[in-house]
Design an enzyme around this catalytic site. Sequence first.
Site, PDB file in Angstrom:
ATOM      1  CG  ASN A 104      90.766  17.011   5.305  1.00  0.00           C
ATOM      2  OD1 ASN A 104      91.174  17.608   6.302  1.00  0.00           O
ATOM      3  ND2 ASN A 104      91.263  17.226   4.095  1.00  0.00           N
ATOM      4  CG  HIS A 121      91.042  13.212  12.659  1.00  0.00           C
ATOM      5  ND1 HIS A 121      91.601  14.458  12.475  1.00  0.00           N
ATOM      6  CD2 HIS A 121      91.928  12.505  13.382  1.00  0.00           C
ATOM      7  CE1 HIS A 121      92.787  14.503  13.078  1.00  0.00           C
ATOM      8  NE2 HIS A 121      93.013  13.324  13.627  1.00  0.00           N
ATOM      9  CB  CYS A 149      70.836   2.475  16.755  1.00  0.00           C
ATOM     10  SG  CYS A 149      71.422   0.889  16.160  1.00  0.00           S
ATOM     11  CB  CYS A 152      70.201  -1.515  19.751  1.00  0.00           C
ATOM     12  SG  CYS A 152      71.261  -0.056  19.872  1.00  0.00           S
ATOM     13  N   GLY A 189      98.484  20.780   3.420  1.00  0.00           N
ATOM     14  CA  GLY A 189      97.382  21.544   4.004  1.00  0.00           C
ATOM     15  C   GLY A 189      97.027  21.175   5.421  1.00  0.00           C
ATOM     16  CB  THR A 190      97.945  19.251   8.075  1.00  0.00           C
ATOM     17  OG1 THR A 190      97.581  19.081   9.460  1.00  0.00           O
ATOM     18  CG2 THR A 190      99.362  18.771   7.847  1.00  0.00           C
ATOM     19  CB  SER A 191      97.701  23.789  11.404  1.00  0.00           C
ATOM     20  OG  SER A 191      96.961  22.838  12.163  1.00  0.00           O
ATOM     21  CG  ASN A 215     100.363  24.976   5.116  1.00  0.00           C
ATOM     22  OD1 ASN A 215      99.869  26.098   5.136  1.00  0.00           O
ATOM     23  ND2 ASN A 215      99.979  24.013   5.940  1.00  0.00           N
TER      24      ASN A 215
END
Length: 243
Positions: A104, A121, A149, A152, A189-191, A215
């Site tokens: 997440n 991620h 940025c 720069c 809670g992940t597929s 799940n």
Amino acid sequence: MVPGSNLGLVREKIATARNVVVLTGAGISADSGVPTFRGTDGLWRNFQAEDLATPDAFARNPRLVWEWYNWRRELIATKQPNAAHEAVAELERQYSQFWLITQNVDGLHRTAGSHKLSEIHGNIWKVRCTNCRRVVENHDMPIQILPMCDHCHGLLRPHIVWFGESLADEDLRQCDGALRSCDLCLIIGTSGVMYPAAGFASIAKEAGAFVAEINLNITPHTGLVDVSLQGRAKDVVPLLIGS
Ligand code: APR
């Protein structure tokens, strides 16, 4: 409802574990009101995440991608951690050897008090310069489009791992080490469809860990794990650590 025997077995394993790894996905934040990726609530202007969270989409139309992230940032900013996030933070406090791996990007684990974690991620509250690659926190609401940025004047992008991009080597090393040394792994809670995270349960299993899944539904992990607890994370996870 979760059968008592399975719940009791996982509680017992948690009580006797020495080294715990927790892997979470969008399902743990669903109970906080954050849309999951593959659920029915994951759409924005009829775009799927797969249409926008890619280097090509950003190269083609950075404005559209930043509009989507502004929508997600503003939505997530109104959400709070739920009892499952808090229970995971409590687990960290109970074990000297603990690591949380989250897919997440919403930052809710950090808000709940988790510190020993890999946000594999990325994090929606961080931006990265496409030129000098500096990564900074940015909580502007909304973020100016197109953000540049300070260092720069290069174009900033979300510091998030997009489809087709690789995870950071350091994160992969950290996760691999944690998974190979744990004796208990909770998958919440992940597929279980997005690699490399989808392969993490197997690594823990091969290392001899007891692996439990929490799940709402059956997933590709279900046939692999020792126990699969079906229910909402906010209801089930706190039961696992209850005194
Ligand atoms: N409690 C427990 N599980 C839940 C809940 C809930 N309240 N609500 C949904 N779930 C489960 C769903 O059954 C599903 O298995 O959470 C999972 C969410 O799956 P995805 O939407 O695919 O999210 P995730 O597994 O985190 O996706 C992994 O894919 O899109 C990429 O980078 C993105 O990090 C994401 C990765």
